[in-house]
Structures are given as structure tokens and as C-alpha cells.
Scaffold this active site. Structure first.
Site, PDB file in Angstrom:
ATOM      1  CG  ASP A  87      -1.730   1.192   1.425  1.00 44.62           C
ATOM      2  OD1 ASP A  87      -2.396   1.602   0.457  1.00 44.62           O
ATOM      3  OD2 ASP A  87      -1.722   1.755   2.532  1.00 44.62           O
TER       4      ASP A  87
ATOM      5  CG  ASP B 127      -2.016   7.512   0.425  1.00 45.74           C
ATOM      6  OD1 ASP B 127      -1.068   8.277   0.167  1.00 45.74           O
ATOM      7  OD2 ASP B 127      -3.012   7.389  -0.307  1.00 45.74           O
TER       8      ASP B 127
END
Length: 299
Positions: A90, A92
Site C-alpha cells: 500500500d 498512503d
């Protein structure tokens, strides 16, 4: 005899007490495990403790009891096949320290409002795709200069460079898979050396945001599909893959990967994940895969 397992203790550099592995080794023995000799992967930072005759989740529970309030993480898994050949990460609050959409919203004077929606979405309280559309709609008309300003203020998480550089040097495939935007994932992927990047596309016209995202939206199901597709394309079983993330939209890929690690995760993700890094940086993921300090590339 059962297959050998390994419990890895991981902390920030210098934060792993030298006496802790021996205490946990004794505690494992008291609970019926057959523990081996601790092996330091990085002095004061990471240590492997092999064991037999106990389930990984039981070993982690025992370790956490001994760790108490110390800022030390514990991950248990089969010893065989620890070095994964594919990583999905991922972006963020995982590879970068911020939520880029929240930071963009600051330039529209809407950071608090957008961040509140983000927090609910990442903790699984509201559906991701609907939350993304709602947040982006609030930014209609914002000048694209806000994206550049946001990028200039974006910082990589501790250990991100080392994580991707080390895996790349070892021939592993790495993919940045984000519910955010390609405008950022492309720059992060290039800066760190990811093999692939996938994200959503902000719709822009005449240097202003249109307040919409191109369909289909990359959500938790899409992240899982990308994991399975890249594994198949590279001839890998899912057991040879790893995934790392912090939000509810990462849960599916974390659950399917051979090593799914919740990184500084939201409560719903931390509760569901088989492995967690609550204290260590992303170097910790390399230690979980069996890399020692001397194996890690600076990036």
C-alpha cells in the site's frame, strides 16, 4: 516431527533488549514448545527464535506477554520459504507517511473534513469506493498545482528505500498498489524502484480537478486481484508472496498473501492481521523475511 517455525522479534535500531530473546525462549518452553537458539539478525534490532510444537499465533501471544510495554514486534511463521518473491505494498500511511488525498484537500481548505472520511474508510466503517468518490468530489475545481505541492511535502516511511532496494537486488517483484492516485504512485514507484504501480486516476481538465475518478475504482477486491494476477504471471504460489498495508481496503490482500503484515495499522486491520509491525519501520519486513542486517541495501 512438525515443520520448523521461527519467531522474529523486531524493534527500532537499539530498542530490542539483549535479554528479551532468552526470556521469550524460556516462556515458549514453559508452554510446551521446543525452542531453539536465538539468532541475531541485527544486534539490538532483530532476532530469530526457532521453535517447534506450537502454533504461530500461540507463539506470538506468548511473546507479546513477555514483551509487555516494550516497543518490540513479534512475527511467527514457517521457517521455510520466508524470502518472498513478490511484494504488494500500500502507499498512503505505509510506503509514505501521509494520506496524500487528505494533504491535497488542505489546499482547498477541506483537510479536516476529508481526513474524517478517510479515517472512517480506512477503519472499515464506510465503503471505500463511495468514500473515495465523496472525497474527490469535494475537490472539484482545485488547481493541479496542489498535487505538486503535496508531492513536494510527501515523505517516505522509515525503511521504505531499504525494503524495495533489498528485494529488487534479490530479484523479487515489487508492486505499489494504492487506493490513491497514479499521479503519486508513479512518482513513488520511480523514486524507490518498484517493478509496478497501480492506483486510481484523477480526472483533470484545463489544469483543474474535475471532482471525479476514472472507473473502475481500485478497491480492496482489486488489490486482491492484482496480487493473484502478479503471482500467476510470475509462476508463484501465494505462499511465496508478501503484502503490507494499514487500512481496511488492504485486508483482503493481507489475508491472501503468504506473509501479510499490518503496518502501523488501523484497529480493524491490526485485529485481523496474522502479522503486525506496530513499532519497527519497514526494515522490519525484511527481518521477517529472514534478511540479516548485512543483506540490506541502503536504497
Amino acid at each position: 516431527m512438525t515443520s520448523p517455525l521461527v519467531l522474529t522479534l523486531i524493534a527500532a535500531p537499539g530498542a530490542l533488549p539483549a535479554t528479551l530473546p532468552a526470556r521469550i525462549r524460556a516462556a515458549l518452553g514453559d508452554m510446551g514448545a521446543i525452542p531453539g537458539t536465538p539468532e541475531w539478525l541485527a544486534e539490538g534490532e532483530a532476532c530469530d527464535l526457532p521453535f517447534l510444537e506450537l502454533a504461530p499465533e500461540q507463539a506470538v501471544s506468548i511473546a507479546r506477554g513477555a514483551i509487555g510495554a516494550l516497543p518490540v514486534d513479534a512475527i511467527a511463521q514457517p521457517a521455510e520459504g520466508r524470502r518472498k518473491r513478490l511484494l504488494l505494498a500500500d502507499m498512503d500511511s505505509t510506503i509514505v507517511t501521509s494520506e496524500t488525498l487528505d494533504e491535497i484537500a488542505a489546499y482547498a481548505g477541506l483537510k479536516a473534513e476529508v481526513a474524517a472520511i478517510t479515517a472512517r474508510s480506512m477503519n472499515g466503517e464506510i465503503e471505500f469506493s463511495a468514500a473515495l468518490r465523496e472525497r474527490v468530489a469535494l475537490l472539484k475545481g482545485l488547481d493541479v498545482a496542489a498535487l505538486q505541492k503535496t508531492w513536494e511535502a510527501t515523505e517516505y516511511s522509515a525503511g521504505a528505500r531499504e525494503l524495495i532496494a533489498t528485494l529488487a537486488a534479490d530479484g523479487a517483484v515489487t508492486a505499489l498498489v494504492s487506493g490513491g492516485f497514479t499521479w503519486f504512485t508513479g512518482r513513488v514507484a520511480q523514486g524507490l524502484g518498484f517493478t509496478h504501480h497501480f492506483a486510481n486516476t484523477l480526472e483533470i481538465e484545463a489544469d483543474a480537478l474535475l471532482g471525479s475518478v476514472a472507473e473502475p475504482i481500485l478497491d480492496r477486491d482489486a488489490k486482491l486481484a492484482i496480487l493473484k494476477r502478479l503471482a500467476a504471471e510470475n509462476g508463484l504460489a501465494l505462499t511465496a508472496t508478501a503484502a503490507v498495508g494499514d487500512g481496511a481496503n488492504d485486508l483482503a490482500m493481507l489475508g491472501a498473501a503468504g506473509l501479510g503484515v499490518a503496518y502501523r495499522a488501523k484497529p480493524i486491520v491490526a485485529a485481523a492481521a496474522r502479522a503486525r509491525l506496530d513499532h519497527a519501520g519497514l526494515r522490519g519486513l525484511l527481518f521477517a523475511m529472514g534478511y540479516a542486517a548485512q543483506d540490506i541495501k541502503p536504497g
